[in-house]
Design a protein around this motif. Structure first.
Motif, PDB file in Angstrom:
ATOM      1  N   LEU A   1      13.219  13.853  -0.580  1.00 56.60           N
ATOM      2  CA  LEU A   1      13.367  13.375  -1.952  1.00 56.60           C
ATOM      3  C   LEU A   1      12.177  12.552  -2.432  1.00 56.60           C
ATOM      4  CD1 LEU A   1      17.122  12.417  -1.604  1.00 56.60           C
ATOM      5  CD2 LEU A   1      16.183  14.356  -2.885  1.00 56.60           C
ATOM      6  N   VAL A   2      11.402  12.014  -1.501  1.00 57.13           N
ATOM      7  CA  VAL A   2      10.179  11.284  -1.846  1.00 57.13           C
ATOM      8  C   VAL A   2       9.068  11.671  -0.878  1.00 57.13           C
ATOM      9  CG1 VAL A   2      11.439   9.266  -2.758  1.00 57.13           C
ATOM     10  CG2 VAL A   2      10.618   9.238  -0.418  1.00 57.13           C
ATOM     11  N   GLU A   3       7.853  11.443  -1.329  1.00 56.15           N
ATOM     12  CA  GLU A   3       6.668  11.581  -0.493  1.00 56.15           C
ATOM     13  C   GLU A   3       5.970  10.245  -0.457  1.00 56.15           C
ATOM     14  OE1 GLU A   3       4.489  14.570  -2.591  1.00 56.15           O
ATOM     15  OE2 GLU A   3       5.566  16.217  -1.627  1.00 56.15           O
ATOM     16  N   MET A   4       5.338   9.941   0.645  1.00 53.61           N
ATOM     17  CA  MET A   4       4.605   8.677   0.777  1.00 53.61           C
ATOM     18  C   MET A   4       3.120   8.943   0.718  1.00 53.61           C
ATOM     19  SD  MET A   4       6.853   6.354   0.936  1.00 53.61           S
ATOM     20  CE  MET A   4       6.451   4.888   1.801  1.00 53.61           C
TER      21      MET A   4
ATOM     22  N   GLY B   1       6.166   6.799  -8.316  1.00 51.61           N
ATOM     23  CA  GLY B   1       4.787   7.146  -7.991  1.00 51.61           C
ATOM     24  C   GLY B   1       3.778   6.107  -8.425  1.00 51.61           C
ATOM     25  N   LYS B   2       4.251   5.025  -9.064  1.00 46.67           N
ATOM     26  CA  LYS B   2       3.366   3.942  -9.503  1.00 46.67           C
ATOM     27  C   LYS B   2       3.702   2.634  -8.790  1.00 46.67           C
ATOM     28  CE  LYS B   2       2.925   5.916 -14.129  1.00 46.67           C
ATOM     29  NZ  LYS B   2       3.250   5.745 -15.547  1.00 46.67           N
TER      30      LYS B   2
ATOM     31  N   ARG C   1       0.813  -1.220   0.000  1.00 47.08           N
ATOM     32  CA  ARG C   1       0.000   0.000   0.000  1.00 47.08           C
ATOM     33  C   ARG C   1       0.848   1.273   0.000  1.00 47.08           C
ATOM     34  NH1 ARG C   1      -2.774  -3.364   3.722  1.00 47.08           N
ATOM     35  NH2 ARG C   1      -1.808  -2.278   5.460  1.00 47.08           N
ATOM     36  N   MET C   2       2.150   1.122   0.179  1.00 44.30           N
ATOM     37  CA  MET C   2       3.054   2.272   0.206  1.00 44.30           C
ATOM     38  C   MET C   2       3.573   2.533  -1.205  1.00 44.30           C
ATOM     39  SD  MET C   2       5.205   1.004   3.525  1.00 44.30           S
ATOM     40  CE  MET C   2       6.224   2.435   3.753  1.00 44.30           C
TER      41      MET C   2
ATOM     42  N   ILE D   1      13.732   4.093   2.067  1.00 44.61           N
ATOM     43  CA  ILE D   1      12.752   5.023   1.505  1.00 44.61           C
ATOM     44  C   ILE D   1      12.344   6.051   2.558  1.00 44.61           C
ATOM     45  CG2 ILE D   1      10.416   5.204   0.540  1.00 44.61           C
ATOM     46  CD1 ILE D   1      11.004   2.525  -0.911  1.00 44.61           C
ATOM     47  N   GLU D   2      12.294   5.650   3.815  1.00 44.89           N
ATOM     48  CA  GLU D   2      12.005   6.605   4.895  1.00 44.89           C
ATOM     49  C   GLU D   2      13.113   7.649   4.997  1.00 44.89           C
ATOM     50  OE1 GLU D   2       9.884   8.663   7.400  1.00 44.89           O
ATOM     51  OE2 GLU D   2       9.093   6.815   6.531  1.00 44.89           O
ATOM     52  N   ILE D   3      14.366   7.234   4.821  1.00 44.54           N
ATOM     53  CA  ILE D   3      15.487   8.184   4.811  1.00 44.54           C
ATOM     54  C   ILE D   3      15.329   9.153   3.633  1.00 44.54           C
ATOM     55  CG2 ILE D   3      17.989   8.403   4.477  1.00 44.54           C
ATOM     56  CD1 ILE D   3      17.295   7.413   7.276  1.00 44.54           C
TER      57      ILE D   3
END
Length: 152
Positions: free
Chosen positions: A149-152, A113-114, A63-64, A141-143
């Motif tokens: 650099l990313v959004e969840m 994003g996909k 789901r992430m 990915i949390e780092i």
């Protein structure tokens, strides 16, 4: 993405689109054949067949879906590394990934994003000799998230 090596509008891209359905059908047929064989072997051994299901962590990872931010390209090619270096040692200690990720660079490329985090793990495992740890991928990915650099 299936278009990673081919432009979506090109001939190769069109061929990939046409081949997707038949390949999916072949895949489903193979899964059904394996399930039938597994059931037959389980019956022969007087055992219950295995029920394939995701773990809680796998369900959560499915789901992430991380999305890259504009910050990735803000400082030009490779400039995102400076943001990553700014992540505090405390955050790195809270989210260790160490040797658990076969290729952090490949993880970064698969974030579009996909792809879910579980999809990323499967693709990473298919491309490398070593299997990556799902929790280590989530931590990396949390780092990236902490670095902006990313959004969840």
């Amino acid at each position: 993405s299936e278009f990673q090596l081919a432009a979506e509008g090109g001939r190769v891209g069109a061929c990939v689109v046409k081949m997707r359905a038949p390949i999916d059908q072949i895949s489903q047929a193979h899964v059904a054949a394996l399930a039938t064989h597994m059931e037959a072997v389980a019956a022969k051994l007087n055992r219950d067949p295995v029920i394939m299901q995701l773990t809680d962590l796998e369900r959560s990872a499915s789901r992430m879906v991380p999305q890259p931010t504009a910050r990735v390209k803000e400082k030009g090619y490779g400039g995102w590394r400076s943001f990553l270096q700014e992540v505090s040692p405390e955050a790195r200690q809270q989210y260790p990934y160490g040797q658990g990720v076969a290729s952090t660079g490949e993880v970064s490329l698969l974030i579009n994003g996909k792809n879910s985090v579980l999809d990323i793990k499967k693709m990473l495992d298919a491309q490398n000799r070593t299997t990556s740890d799902l929790q280590a991928i989530i931590n990396y990915i949390e780092i990236l998230n902490i670095a902006g650099l990313v959004e969840m």
